[in-house]
Scaffold this active site. Structure first.
Site, PDB file in Angstrom:
ATOM      1  N   GLY A 142     -11.937  -9.826  -1.303  1.00  0.00           N
ATOM      2  CA  GLY A 142     -11.859  -8.481  -1.493  1.00  0.00           C
ATOM      3  C   GLY A 142     -12.428  -7.963  -2.877  1.00  0.00           C
ATOM      4  O   GLY A 142     -13.374  -8.499  -3.307  1.00  0.00           O
ATOM      5  N   ASP A 154     -11.659  -8.817  -6.015  1.00  0.00           N
ATOM      6  CA  ASP A 154     -11.428 -10.003  -6.634  1.00  0.00           C
ATOM      7  C   ASP A 154     -12.767 -10.908  -6.522  1.00  0.00           C
ATOM      8  O   ASP A 154     -13.752 -11.094  -7.527  1.00  0.00           O
ATOM      9  CB  ASP A 154     -10.142 -10.871  -6.449  1.00  0.00           C
ATOM     10  CG  ASP A 154      -9.999 -11.969  -7.527  1.00  0.00           C
ATOM     11  OD1 ASP A 154     -10.641 -11.890  -8.450  1.00  0.00           O
ATOM     12  OD2 ASP A 154      -8.913 -12.804  -7.296  1.00  0.00           O
ATOM     13  N   TYR A 167      -3.300  -7.706   0.731  1.00  0.00           N
ATOM     14  CA  TYR A 167      -1.858  -7.455   0.550  1.00  0.00           C
ATOM     15  C   TYR A 167      -0.936  -6.579   1.287  1.00  0.00           C
ATOM     16  O   TYR A 167       0.103  -6.578   1.078  1.00  0.00           O
ATOM     17  CB  TYR A 167      -1.610  -7.561  -0.955  1.00  0.00           C
ATOM     18  CG  TYR A 167      -1.664  -8.754  -1.926  1.00  0.00           C
ATOM     19  CD1 TYR A 167      -2.063  -9.751  -1.158  1.00  0.00           C
ATOM     20  CD2 TYR A 167      -1.344  -8.608  -3.210  1.00  0.00           C
ATOM     21  CE1 TYR A 167      -2.045 -11.091  -1.899  1.00  0.00           C
ATOM     22  CE2 TYR A 167      -1.672  -9.974  -3.907  1.00  0.00           C
ATOM     23  CZ  TYR A 167      -2.095 -11.162  -3.327  1.00  0.00           C
ATOM     24  OH  TYR A 167      -2.221 -12.223  -4.129  1.00  0.00           O
TER      25      TYR A 167
HETATM   26  N1  AR6 Z   1     -14.768  -2.006  -4.693  1.00  0.00           N
HETATM   27  C1  AR6 Z   1     -13.819  -1.227  -4.594  1.00  0.00           C
HETATM   28  N2  AR6 Z   1     -12.649  -1.422  -3.787  1.00  0.00           N
HETATM   29  C2  AR6 Z   1     -12.675  -2.391  -3.103  1.00  0.00           C
HETATM   30  C3  AR6 Z   1     -13.929  -3.429  -2.924  1.00  0.00           C
HETATM   31  C4  AR6 Z   1     -14.831  -2.937  -4.017  1.00  0.00           C
HETATM   32  N3  AR6 Z   1     -15.971  -3.973  -4.243  1.00  0.00           N
HETATM   33  N4  AR6 Z   1     -13.683  -4.466  -2.136  1.00  0.00           N
HETATM   34  C5  AR6 Z   1     -12.486  -4.184  -1.489  1.00  0.00           C
HETATM   35  N5  AR6 Z   1     -12.129  -2.809  -2.017  1.00  0.00           N
HETATM   36  P1  AR6 Z   1      -8.035  -6.385  -1.919  1.00  0.00           P
HETATM   37  P2  AR6 Z   1      -5.179  -6.707  -2.609  1.00  0.00           P
HETATM   38  C6  AR6 Z   1     -10.673  -2.393  -1.456  1.00  0.00           C
HETATM   39  O1  AR6 Z   1      -7.684  -7.214  -0.525  1.00  0.00           O
HETATM   40  O2  AR6 Z   1      -4.658  -5.976  -1.398  1.00  0.00           O
HETATM   41  C7  AR6 Z   1      -7.822 -11.175  -3.112  1.00  0.00           C
HETATM   42  O3  AR6 Z   1      -8.252 -12.272  -2.114  1.00  0.00           O
HETATM   43  C8  AR6 Z   1      -9.880  -2.618  -0.383  1.00  0.00           C
HETATM   44  O4  AR6 Z   1     -10.731  -2.154   0.933  1.00  0.00           O
HETATM   45  O5  AR6 Z   1      -9.255  -6.538  -2.600  1.00  0.00           O
HETATM   46  O6  AR6 Z   1      -4.419  -6.280  -3.926  1.00  0.00           O
HETATM   47  C9  AR6 Z   1      -7.182 -11.633  -4.341  1.00  0.00           C
HETATM   48  O7  AR6 Z   1      -7.398 -12.920  -4.850  1.00  0.00           O
HETATM   49  C10 AR6 Z   1      -8.491  -2.266  -0.454  1.00  0.00           C
HETATM   50  O8  AR6 Z   1      -8.399  -0.796   0.069  1.00  0.00           O
HETATM   51  O9  AR6 Z   1      -6.775  -6.407  -2.984  1.00  0.00           O
HETATM   52  C11 AR6 Z   1      -5.702 -11.537  -3.826  1.00  0.00           C
HETATM   53  O10 AR6 Z   1      -5.375 -12.885  -3.269  1.00  0.00           O
HETATM   54  C12 AR6 Z   1      -8.537  -2.545  -1.863  1.00  0.00           C
HETATM   55  O11 AR6 Z   1      -9.760  -2.786  -2.461  1.00  0.00           O
HETATM   56  C13 AR6 Z   1      -5.499 -10.450  -2.831  1.00  0.00           C
HETATM   57  O12 AR6 Z   1      -6.766 -10.394  -2.334  1.00  0.00           O
HETATM   58  C14 AR6 Z   1      -7.658  -3.792  -2.056  1.00  0.00           C
HETATM   59  O13 AR6 Z   1      -8.032  -4.949  -1.402  1.00  0.00           O
HETATM   60  C15 AR6 Z   1      -5.196  -9.129  -3.309  1.00  0.00           C
HETATM   61  O14 AR6 Z   1      -4.898  -8.316  -2.543  1.00  0.00           O
END
Ligand code: AR6
Length: 173
Positions: free
Chosen positions: A36, A38, A130
Site C-alpha cells: 500500500g 507504505d 487494515y
Molecule cells: N497514495 C495515496 N493513497 C494510497 C496509495 C498512494 N500511493 N497507495 C494506497 N493508498 P494501506 P492501511 C490508499 O493498505 O490500511 C501496509 O502494508 C489505499 O487505497 O496503504 O493503514 C502497511 O505496512 C487506502 O485507501 O494502509 C501495513 O501493514 C489507504 O491508502 C498496512 O498496509 C490506506 O491503505 C497498513 O494498512
C-alpha cells in the site's frame, strides 16, 4: 474546544507525488515496510527511509511503534522534509477503536508541529489492508483534524481513488 486553523485540502492521487513538509505513512508496527502507501513511500523515497526506520528499531523503538503513535524519519528522495510513520488500528469483525484512528492524525500533527511543518499530506489511514470502512474513516480523519490545535497551515488528504475522495468530500461539505 479550540480548533485548528489549518486549511483542509482534498487531492485525488498518489501521496508520493506531493510536495509538502511532511508526508504521513500508514505503516505497521515493525516500521520495516509493507504494501500500500507504505510500499510506495519506501520505493519512491529510497533506502534512506528504511535506514532511519532500522535505527529507530535499534534504539527507542525496539518493540516497534504502537498503534495510534507516530514517529518521524527523513523523507529520502520524496519532495518533503520528513516522513511521519503512524500505525493505524486494524478493523476487526467486532469493529475497531475509533480513538486509536483519531490518535494517528492527532499524534502526527503534534509531531509535525514539533518539526516546524506548515504543510502535511495524509493518506486515508487504515482503509486499505487494515480494512476500516471508508466513510467512517473519513469522518474520524476530518473531525480529528478540525479539532486539533496545530500551527500547520495546510492539511492535505491525498485519496487514491474516487470512492475515498467522495467519502472525504462528503465530510467537508
Ligand atoms: N497514495 C495515496 N493513497 C494510497 C496509495 C498512494 N500511493 N497507495 C494506497 N493508498 P494501506 P492501511 C490508499 O493498505 O490500511 C501496509 O502494508 C489505499 O487505497 O496503504 O493503514 C502497511 O505496512 C487506502 O485507501 O494502509 C501495513 O501493514 C489507504 O491508502 C498496512 O498496509 C490506506 O491503505 C497498513 O494498512
Amino acid at each position: 474546544m479550540s480548533s485548528s486553523r489549518a486549511a483542509i485540502v482534498l487531492v485525488r492521487g498518489d501521496i508520493t507525488e506531493q510536495s509538502v513538509d511532511v508526508i504521513v505513512n500508514a505503516a505497521n508496527s515493525s516500521l520495516l515496510g509493507g504494501g500500500g502507501v507504505d510500499g510506495a513511500i519506501h520505493r519512491r523515497g529510497g533506502p534512506a527511509i528504511l535506514e532511519d526506520c532500522r535505527r529507530l528499531r535499534a534504539s527507542q523503538y525496539g518493540k516497534g511503534l504502537a498503534t495510534g503513535q507516530a514517529v518521524a524519519t527523513t523523507a529520502g528522495r520524496l519532495h518533503a522534509r520528513h516522513v511521519i510513520h503512524t500505525v493505524g488500528p486494524v478493523w476487526q469483525a467486532s469493529g475497531g477503536d475509533p480513538s486509536l484512528l483519531a490518535s494517528c492524525y492527532r499524534e502526527s500533527l503534534r509531531l509535525a508541529d514539533e518539526l516546524g511543518a506548515r504543510t502535511i499530506a495524509f493518506p486515508a489511514i487504515s482503509t486499505g489492508a487494515y480494512g476500516w470502512p471508508m466513510e467512517d474513516a473519513a469522518r474520524i480523519a476530518v473531525e480529528t483534524v478540525r479539532g486539533a490545535e496545530t500551527a500547520v497551515e495546510e492539511v492535505r488528504f491525498v485519496l487514491f481513488d474516487e470512492r475515498a475522495y467522495e467519502a472525504f468530500a462528503k465530510r467537508l461539505s
